[in-house]
Enzyme design. Structure first.
Site, PDB file in Angstrom:
ATOM      1  N   GLU A 118      41.255 -99.647 -18.576  1.00 18.30           N
ATOM      2  CA  GLU A 118      40.859 -98.410 -17.892  1.00 18.30           C
ATOM      3  C   GLU A 118      39.863 -97.671 -18.771  1.00 18.30           C
ATOM      4  OE1 GLU A 118      44.453 -96.139 -17.377  1.00 18.30           O
ATOM      5  OE2 GLU A 118      45.446 -97.824 -16.388  1.00 18.30           O
ATOM      6  N   LYS A 120      38.665 -94.632 -20.859  1.00 21.68           N
ATOM      7  CA  LYS A 120      39.366 -93.543 -21.542  1.00 21.68           C
ATOM      8  C   LYS A 120      38.567 -92.264 -21.287  1.00 21.68           C
ATOM      9  CE  LYS A 120      41.630 -92.354 -25.841  1.00 21.68           C
ATOM     10  NZ  LYS A 120      41.044 -91.044 -26.081  1.00 21.68           N
ATOM     11  N   ASP A 122      37.430 -88.551 -21.496  1.00 24.49           N
ATOM     12  CA  ASP A 122      37.422 -87.595 -22.596  1.00 24.49           C
ATOM     13  C   ASP A 122      37.672 -86.186 -22.050  1.00 24.49           C
ATOM     14  OD1 ASP A 122      37.234 -86.622 -25.109  1.00 24.49           O
ATOM     15  OD2 ASP A 122      35.059 -86.809 -25.279  1.00 24.49           O
ATOM     16  N   TYR A 230      46.510 -91.566 -14.462  1.00 24.36           N
ATOM     17  CA  TYR A 230      46.586 -92.935 -14.973  1.00 24.36           C
ATOM     18  C   TYR A 230      47.985 -93.380 -15.380  1.00 24.36           C
ATOM     19  CZ  TYR A 230      45.770 -90.024 -19.113  1.00 24.36           C
ATOM     20  OH  TYR A 230      45.812 -89.026 -20.058  1.00 24.36           O
ATOM     21  N   LYS A 316      37.772 -97.726 -29.116  1.00 25.50           N
ATOM     22  CA  LYS A 316      36.807 -96.637 -29.229  1.00 25.50           C
ATOM     23  C   LYS A 316      35.393 -97.195 -29.224  1.00 25.50           C
ATOM     24  CE  LYS A 316      39.647 -93.164 -29.520  1.00 25.50           C
ATOM     25  NZ  LYS A 316      39.652 -92.081 -30.453  1.00 25.50           N
ATOM     26  N   CYS A 410      31.637 -68.503 -56.240  1.00 18.19           N
ATOM     27  CA  CYS A 410      32.064 -68.420 -54.840  1.00 18.19           C
ATOM     28  C   CYS A 410      31.083 -67.511 -54.090  1.00 18.19           C
ATOM     29  CB  CYS A 410      33.473 -67.854 -54.761  1.00 18.19           C
ATOM     30  SG  CYS A 410      33.962 -67.408 -53.086  1.00 18.19           S
ATOM     31  N   CYS A 413      33.197 -64.093 -52.931  1.00 14.13           N
ATOM     32  CA  CYS A 413      33.694 -63.052 -53.841  1.00 14.13           C
ATOM     33  C   CYS A 413      33.005 -63.082 -55.206  1.00 14.13           C
ATOM     34  CB  CYS A 413      35.208 -63.166 -54.009  1.00 14.13           C
ATOM     35  SG  CYS A 413      35.700 -64.625 -54.937  1.00 14.13           S
ATOM     36  N   CYS A 428      37.107 -71.968 -55.198  1.00  9.82           N
ATOM     37  CA  CYS A 428      37.118 -70.594 -55.647  1.00  9.82           C
ATOM     38  C   CYS A 428      38.555 -70.323 -56.082  1.00  9.82           C
ATOM     39  CB  CYS A 428      36.725 -69.666 -54.503  1.00  9.82           C
ATOM     40  SG  CYS A 428      37.177 -67.952 -54.837  1.00  9.82           S
ATOM     41  N   CYS A 433      40.429 -63.781 -52.847  1.00  5.62           N
ATOM     42  CA  CYS A 433      39.112 -63.901 -52.216  1.00  5.62           C
ATOM     43  C   CYS A 433      39.269 -63.667 -50.708  1.00  5.62           C
ATOM     44  CB  CYS A 433      38.549 -65.297 -52.486  1.00  5.62           C
ATOM     45  SG  CYS A 433      37.051 -65.655 -51.568  1.00  5.62           S
TER      46      CYS A 433
END
Ligand code: IVH
Length: 691
Positions: A118, A120, A122, A230, A316, A410, A413, A428, A433
């Protein structure tokens, strides 16, 4: 207006309209014109307005109802909604076939296995329920055990029959399928948004998910979703999956026409090759081919492993690749402080999604691929995963490209960033932060956590900046008034958000555990942990959810690494993470304040226990030794899927010991205690007998 009896006329109109819907939305073969449809619809509407007692649930006028107040109720799936294993490429399909044949005890000389291939789809998995011929409910998959009741919205989807064409077998019917947004509908929705100068949606699948969870069914109705079914839950006296698809079709369900029943895996592989390109011409997105063993008896025999059936797999399609330009690299700081470089690329469509950003994982990855800002790059997106930059197109370089460095501090911060070799992640280290705080709070309030609708990044950022929210419990102290003071939040939205917050006070334990952001604990581990806690701490008569939640918090504080490693699905690293987390005084305060703020975990009903219902409900089993056809974890998964508890040590509470070869001390202990001992065959019978 012919028949004089309004009831008879209404019934006639309903039949005409339902039939027209089926022909248009399911069979794709309309027989009456839009105008005829509209006229009949209007007549029925007027008739029902004059005679409200004539309105039935399955009347086509009843597809669009009133907006939902306060979220979607949870629905427990009686039979869990499983996921599928994956196969990438022909070889993995052959391996799947080998496992199937082995499981069925078929040798090389035996006839090939009959499979059904079948497409698939999405979209979003849903489960439809009928009582007699009447449509009563539809739920989303959710975590596979518990989903959401989205009936009001999906009732607007015309491909879903409100009443079946024939009497179904049995008085209750559960049918599973996929709701999706056709490409055409997605494109015209985006065109419309563009005209209105509003932000566009990236792909049909996420738009479907958002549409299914709309507050107002009118919005869902306007989005033109559709459905393919299905799977029929339960055998209903049939012997093959293909028969069940035929039955679904004759009951009036939309069944995708591109289904093929084949003999042997080579024919399956042919099917996947045929569709690799052909799928691009379909009016809906597909991300693979689902292959199912046709004979239901063989499905039974093969059973399942973990959360996926052994009798099916998802092939897939190869990832789609496109080229685009790497315009800039920016660093994002996540809730653990991890600094992740993200590529901003010239927007490009790949695999049905418009991609603007792609993860670059870490600096080593950027070096290894020698990616430079300004490069033309190959971008790939496979199925659901985040788009990835595969490589730079070296021939396209003109010398203007620049090498990128990880910032030393970072970006949020300004704290000096740390990278402890051999770790590839730069972090960080500042626990205060704002980026970490916002990340943690968003994780807590997000979909896998307490699922507070409307509490997104922009609002959370303001709440944190204005110091209205410092920790999770603060969210529950916000009221509409406080929220109304925020930018971009109108009165109505502030009210809605306040309502959503209020509704989120009570959530399944697994969601709360996941939301806390315990190191190494994701959604699945949170489910496993919650299932264990539910078995450990059964609720007592008259106990409130808050009291139960308090006991849960205490139990977690006292849990040891040894104990936790005995819990299904939890290994040493995870157990240590849990112990460290709940041993921390700060965590205890956080939990205490959450409970004070009125947050409580849904105590699973005794016997239900956040796990599958089945022949082993309420039973505790221990697996030991080497079983001929199952690994220990497979056997434990089977126990859980059948509703049982898989424990690690034998005690007086153990109902059965499943023992294989070289079963040592557990076997002698079971014998001492008089615990029933099963071999693999007896164990399989126990599970399969009653399912
Ligand atoms: S069968 C146990 N058939 O794929 C059987 N699933 O990864 C499970 N899906 O959650 C489902 N098209 O959302 C099946 N023809 C199809 C499908 C399909 C799409 C989705 C479904 C499921 C996921 C499994």
């Amino acid at each position: 207006m012919t028949p004089t009896d309004p009831a008879a006329r209404a019934a006639e109109l309903r039949a005409t309209l339902n039939e027209a819907n089926h022909r248009y939305h399911v069979l794709d073969r309309p027989t009456i014109s839009d105008r005829e449809y509209d006229l009949a619809f209007r007549e029925l509407n007027e008739l029902e307005a004059a005679h409200p007692e004539l309105v039935t649930d399955d009347s086509p006028t009843q597809r669009v109802g009133a907006p939902t107040e306060g979220g979607f109720p949870s629905v427990r799936h009686e039979v869990p909604m499983l996921s599928l294993g994956n196969a990438f490429g022909a070889d993995e399909l052959r391996e799947f076939d080998t496992r199937v044949r082995r499981g069925l005890g078929r040798g090389l000389d035996d006839p090939p296995v009959t499979y059904v291939c079948e497409l698939k789809i999405d979209g979003l998995a849903i489960s439809l329920r009928y009582e007699g011929r009447r449509f009563v409910r539809v739920a989303t998959r959710g975590d596979g055990t518990t989903g959401e009741d989205v009936t009001a919205n999906l009732r607007t989807v015309r491909a879903i029959p409100l009443s079946l064409h024939e009497d179904p077998p049995g008085d209750r019917l559960e049918v599973r399928g996929e709701v999706y947004m056709p490409r055409g509908a997605f494109a015209s929705l985006n065109e419309q948004l563009e005209k209105e100068g509003r932000p566009l949606y990236a792909n049909a699948r996420n738009t479907t998910a958002g549409t299914v969870r709309q507050k107002d069914p009118k919005v869902t109705a306007s989005r033109r979703l559709s459905v393919w079914t299905y799977q029929l839950v339960g055998a209903h006296g049939l012997s093959t999956h293909s028969e069940s698809l035929a039955l679904l079709e004759s009951l009036g369900f939309p069944v995708n026409p591109h289904v093929r029943r084949v003999e042997g895996i080579e024919a399956v592989i042919d099917f996947t090759t045929e569709w690799a390109d052909a799928r691009k011409d379909l009016d809906y997105e597909t991300d693979g081919i689902v292959i199912k063993v046709d004979a239901l008896e063989e499905q039974q025999q093969l059973g399942f492993v973990s959360r996926a059936p052994r009798w099916a797999t998802a092939y897939k399609f190869p990832a789609e690749q496109v080229t685009t330009k790497l315009e800039a690299i920016e660093v994002y700081v996540g809730r653990t402080g991890a600094m992740t470089p993200v590529a901003h690329v010239t927007p490009v469509s790949v695999g049905g999604t418009t991609v603007r950003n792609a993860t670059l994982h870490n600096i080593d990855e950027i070096r290894r691929k020698d990616l430079r800002v300004g490069d033309t790059v190959v971008l790939q997106r496979a199925g659901d995963v985040i788009p990835e930059v595969v490589s730079a197109v070296l021939d396209a370089r003109d010398g203007s490209e620049t090498i990128w460095e990880m910032p030393a501090a970072c970006p949020v911060c300004g704290t000096q960033a740390l990278r402890e070799e051999p770790e590839v992640v730069t972090r960080c280290p500042n626990p205060y932060c704002p980026a970490q705080r916002i990340g943690g709070l968003l994780h807590f309030s997000g979909r896998g956590g307490l699922d507070i609708d409307g509490l997104g990044f922009k609002i959370m950022m303001q709440l944190v900046e204005r110091e209205l929210v410092k920790e999770p419990a603060d969210i529950f102290r916000l009221d509409a008034e406080a929220l109304e003071g925020l930018d971009r939040l109108a009165r109505k939205s502030a009210d809605n958000l306040a309502q959503a917050i209020n509704n989120a006070r009570h959530r399944p334990l697994s969601h709360i555990l996941n939301g806390l952001g315990i190191r190494h604990v994701g959604e699945q581990t949170a489910i496993d942990l919650a299932a264990w806690l539910a078995t450990e701490l059964s609720t007592t008569e008259g106990e409130t959810d808050a009291d139960w939640t308090r006991r849960v918090a205490d139990r977690l504080r006292d849990a040891s690494v040894e104990e936790l490693t005995g819990v299904y699905g939890i290994g040493l690293v995870v157990a240590e993470g849990i112990v460290r987390f709940f041993g921390d005084a700060h965590t205890r305060d956080t939990l205490h304040r959450l409970i004070e703020a009125g947050v409580s975990a849904e105590a699973p009903a005794p016997g239900a226990r956040n796990r599958a219902e089945g022949p082993l409900s309420g039973k505790t089993l221990v697996v030991t030794g080497t079983l001929p056809g199952l690994s220990r974890s497979e056997a434990e998964d089977a126990i859980r899927a059948a509703g049982g508890h898989a424990a690690s040590s034998v005690s007086a509470k153990t109902d059965y010991l499943v023992a294989g070869d070289k079963a040592g001390s557990k076997l002698s202990r079971a014998e001492q205690l008089g615990v029933l001992v099963l071999d693999e065959d007896a164990f399989r019978k126990l599970i399969e007998e009653k399912t």
